[in-house]
Design a protein around this motif. Structure first.
Motif, PDB file in Angstrom:
ATOM      1  N   LEU A   1     -29.423  38.674  -8.108  1.00  0.00           N
ATOM      2  CA  LEU A   1     -28.570  37.576  -8.568  1.00  0.00           C
ATOM      3  C   LEU A   1     -29.170  36.181  -8.420  1.00  0.00           C
ATOM      4  O   LEU A   1     -28.481  35.183  -8.601  1.00  0.00           O
ATOM      5  CB  LEU A   1     -27.222  37.643  -7.826  1.00  0.00           C
ATOM      6  CG  LEU A   1     -26.418  38.922  -8.116  1.00  0.00           C
ATOM      7  CD1 LEU A   1     -25.250  39.072  -7.180  1.00  0.00           C
ATOM      8  CD2 LEU A   1     -25.940  38.939  -9.563  1.00  0.00           C
TER       9      LEU A   1
ATOM     10  N   PRO B   1     -32.607  35.777 -13.590  1.00  0.00           N
ATOM     11  CA  PRO B   1     -32.511  37.001 -14.391  1.00  0.00           C
ATOM     12  C   PRO B   1     -33.658  37.989 -14.130  1.00  0.00           C
ATOM     13  O   PRO B   1     -33.446  39.181 -14.038  1.00  0.00           O
ATOM     14  CB  PRO B   1     -32.533  36.493 -15.831  1.00  0.00           C
ATOM     15  CG  PRO B   1     -32.076  35.083 -15.756  1.00  0.00           C
ATOM     16  CD  PRO B   1     -32.477  34.561 -14.412  1.00  0.00           C
TER      17      PRO B   1
ATOM     18  N   HIS C   1     -26.800  39.045 -17.082  1.00  0.00           N
ATOM     19  CA  HIS C   1     -28.023  39.789 -17.413  1.00  0.00           C
ATOM     20  C   HIS C   1     -27.894  41.272 -17.081  1.00  0.00           C
ATOM     21  O   HIS C   1     -28.536  42.106 -17.694  1.00  0.00           O
ATOM     22  CB  HIS C   1     -29.228  39.174 -16.695  1.00  0.00           C
ATOM     23  CG  HIS C   1     -29.200  39.267 -15.194  1.00  0.00           C
ATOM     24  ND1 HIS C   1     -28.093  38.970 -14.440  1.00  0.00           N
ATOM     25  CD2 HIS C   1     -30.147  39.661 -14.302  1.00  0.00           C
ATOM     26  CE1 HIS C   1     -28.371  39.152 -13.161  1.00  0.00           C
ATOM     27  NE2 HIS C   1     -29.605  39.574 -13.053  1.00  0.00           N
TER      28      HIS C   1
ATOM     29  N   ARG D   1     -31.910  44.936 -17.555  1.00  0.00           N
ATOM     30  CA  ARG D   1     -31.346  43.600 -17.744  1.00  0.00           C
ATOM     31  C   ARG D   1     -31.476  43.163 -19.194  1.00  0.00           C
ATOM     32  O   ARG D   1     -32.401  43.570 -19.901  1.00  0.00           O
ATOM     33  CB  ARG D   1     -32.015  42.598 -16.810  1.00  0.00           C
ATOM     34  CG  ARG D   1     -33.381  42.139 -17.212  1.00  0.00           C
ATOM     35  CD  ARG D   1     -33.800  40.948 -16.374  1.00  0.00           C
ATOM     36  NE  ARG D   1     -35.208  40.675 -16.499  1.00  0.00           N
ATOM     37  CZ  ARG D   1     -35.714  39.731 -17.292  1.00  0.00           C
ATOM     38  NH1 ARG D   1     -34.929  38.989 -18.040  1.00  0.00           N
ATOM     39  NH2 ARG D   1     -37.026  39.531 -17.323  1.00  0.00           N
TER      40      ARG D   1
ATOM     41  N   VAL E   1     -27.834  34.907 -15.255  1.00  0.00           N
ATOM     42  CA  VAL E   1     -27.171  35.589 -14.130  1.00  0.00           C
ATOM     43  C   VAL E   1     -25.691  35.224 -14.152  1.00  0.00           C
ATOM     44  O   VAL E   1     -25.370  34.060 -14.386  1.00  0.00           O
ATOM     45  CB  VAL E   1     -27.792  35.094 -12.803  1.00  0.00           C
ATOM     46  CG1 VAL E   1     -27.034  35.669 -11.614  1.00  0.00           C
ATOM     47  CG2 VAL E   1     -29.279  35.444 -12.723  1.00  0.00           C
ATOM     48  N   PRO E   2     -24.728  36.093 -13.945  1.00  0.00           N
ATOM     49  CA  PRO E   2     -24.885  37.527 -13.671  1.00  0.00           C
ATOM     50  C   PRO E   2     -24.744  38.391 -14.922  1.00  0.00           C
ATOM     51  O   PRO E   2     -24.755  39.602 -14.808  1.00  0.00           O
ATOM     52  CB  PRO E   2     -23.710  37.788 -12.727  1.00  0.00           C
ATOM     53  CG  PRO E   2     -22.627  36.878 -13.222  1.00  0.00           C
ATOM     54  CD  PRO E   2     -23.320  35.652 -13.776  1.00  0.00           C
TER      55      PRO E   2
END
Ligand SMILES: Cc1cc2nc3c(=O)[nH]c(=O)nc-3n(C[C@H](O)[C@H](O)[C@H](O)COP(=O)(O)OP(=O)(O)OC[C@H]3O[C@@H](n4cnc5c(N)ncnc54)[C@H](O)[C@@H]3O)c2cc1C
Length: 475
Positions: free
Chosen positions: A208, A211, A117, A109, A114-115
């Motif tokens: 999700l 992060p 990351h 990540r 999110v999303p």
């Protein structure tokens, strides 16, 4: 029932569910006895000593990981003073090596919301084509939405994840290289055998929700040190009476409404009886079915329909370092995940151990392999490990052994959700816990601890005691 309820509690089963329940009850001032049939606490997450060709090792029955979103398990680690012994990665980072193509990719990540990351890592993931990556991204978002709405919805629970993936344009390769890579490890089954509700829950929460939710943690010491040694010390300090080698034979309701718990103790199976107003049954589902008094559940036979799924661990001690990372996920080979357990096992202190490495190969959904003889597993896995890790090719194998857990988790099949009971039973004062109960989570350490805390919270509420949640929900 006559008079005030009996203030004592008995927790049956010293796995993570029972340990969490007993601690929570004792912390709230309830006089609690924890009865465990084995000589050790920790249930399915334990260690043992092995004296083998590579000397004395401390071996985990199976490598266990947790995620940052496992807030209840992390509460337990904190409560037993073990957080620093099972730290999380600062940021999710999974090396994924394709043994057939000789390529390594990473699922990691970035420091983005999110999303996004995971977006950059997915965009570069070499085990999928650009079109597959795009379709994976879309499907992940759709699944995450399902996970956030209501993963427990019976309509989702009744569908299988494999069909949903196909309907959402996922190629067989995307299923192998991504969905099953994560799903088999977290759910212990392949996509066609998984409830869509559970898959949505895992992806929605793990990938999700926030992060850092999927940052991975694992114990740097043997599991037994956490779940038995440290847990027992903290339980006893909290005032819990811990009875090891005490198998609960029977549970009866007394005329005054309390519970009589018949225990066979010690090697000689000496009988003794405990009395309590509160009982938490934190044993596997079939044992719960055996112990539950008549009328406690409307349809107790449902418990018998919750199936088991196996996990196999293959343990290899090489005479040199063959794995140059803490762990690796594999594609293009039967090998699934490989972990370096050298430091935790004490190998370095064994004679000849200085340059050696001990790796554990964790094989989930291992129905086809769980009963194979050791020699057959050796013939299958040593060449595969050599394909996966070039340094293993010239290495000498100092020790090779396997651990088999035939009932490692409940089978997360479509429809399992409606078989999992909640903590409350129809019998006053009697509560259910265990990773197999209705936690919303797959069978994990997190699910086990959550179930124990839920049972304790409800028991405390029934006793009229303060019963706040002790851990933070993942966002
Ligand atoms: C090989 C393997 C790998 C795994 N990997 C992971 C992982 O990576 N991450 C993860 O989160 N989870 C993992 N799991 C799952 C996790 O270990 C379990 O979900 C969790 O430990 C279950 O805890 P529990 O307390 O619900 O049940 P159990 O651990 O089954 O505890 C029940 C306890 O009750 C005792 N008992 C039974 N009958 C009686 C009786 N009559 N009287 C007294 N005591 C009794 C048993 O001895 C046992 O100690 C793995 C499991 C295995 C086996």
């Amino acid at each position: 029932m006559t008079g005030a309820p009996d203030p004592r509690a008995v927790v049956v089963g010293g796995g993570l569910a029972g340990t969490a329940a007993a601690l929570r009850l004792a912390d709230a001032g309830v006089a609690t006895t924890l009865v465990e049939s084995r000589p050790r606490l920790g249930g399915l997450a334990f260690s043992f000593r092995r004296s083998g060709a590579a000397g004395e090792l401390t071996v985990d029955n199976g490598h266990h990981v947790h995620l940052r979103c496992c807030t209840a398990y992390r509460w337990l680690l904190e409560r037993i003073g073990a957080s620093a012994l099972a730290p999380l990665q600062p940021r999710l980072d999974i090396p994924v090596h394709d043994a057939a193509r000789g390529r390594t990719g990473r699922l990691r990540r970035a420091a983005l919301p999110v999303p996004l990351h995971l977006g950059a890592s997915l965009a570069r993931y070499p085990h999928l084509s650009p079109a597959e990556r795009l379709r994976v991204g879309r499907a992940a978002l759709a699944l995450g939405r399902l996970g956030r709405i209501d993963p427990g919805d019976p309509a989702l629970d009744g569908q299988d994840f494999g069909s949903w993936l196909r309907r959402h344009g996922q190629s067989p390769r995307a299923v192998r290289a991504l969905w099953d890579l994560i799903g088999v490890a977290t759910l212990n089954a392949r996509a066609p055998d998984v409830s869509l509700g559970l898959a949505a829950m895992v992806i929605g929460t793990g990938l999700l929700s926030e992060p850092g939710a999927a940052d991975i943690g694992w114990s740097r010491v043997p599991l037994g040190h956490l779940h038995d040694t440290l847990a027992a010390a903290v339980l006893e300090k909290a005032g819990v009476r811990v009875v090891r080698q005490g198998r609960v034979r029977e549970l009866d309701r007394e005329p005054d409404g309390g519970w009589r718990v018949a225990v066979d103790s010690g090697a000689r199976r000496t009988g003794r009886t405990l009395r309590a107003g509160t009982v938490v049954l934190a044993v596997p589902q079939r044992e719960a079915h055996r112990l539950l008094p008549e009328g406690a559940l409307e349809e107790p036979e449902r418990l018998l329909r919750i199936g088991d799924a196996p996990i196999l661990n293959v343990h290899v001690v090489y005479d040199r370092k063959v794995l140059h990372r803490p762990f690796l996920a594999a594609l293009g080979t039967p090998v699934q995940w490989v972990f370096d357990r050298t430091a935790a096992s004490g190998l370095r202190d064994a004679p000849g151990g200085a340059g050696s490495q001990y790796i554990a190969v964790s094989q989930s959904a291992a129905q086809d392999e769980i009963d194979l003889p050791v020699a057959a597993l050796r013939d299958r896995y040593l060449p595969e490990l050599a394909r996966l890790m070039p340094a293993a090719r010239g290495a000498k194998v100092r020790d090779f052994f396997v651990t088999r857990e035939r009932a490692a988790t409940f089978a997360p099949v479509p429809g399992v959700g409606r078989l999992r009971p909640v903590a409350r039973t129809g019998a006053p004062g009697l509560w259910l816990a265990g990773a197999w109960t209705a936690t919303g989570w797959p069978a994990t350490m997190e699910g086990a601890v959550r179930s124990g805390l839920t049972a304790a919270r409800e028991a405390l509420a029934a006793l009229g005691r303060p019963h706040d949640d002790v851990f933070q929900e993942a966002a």
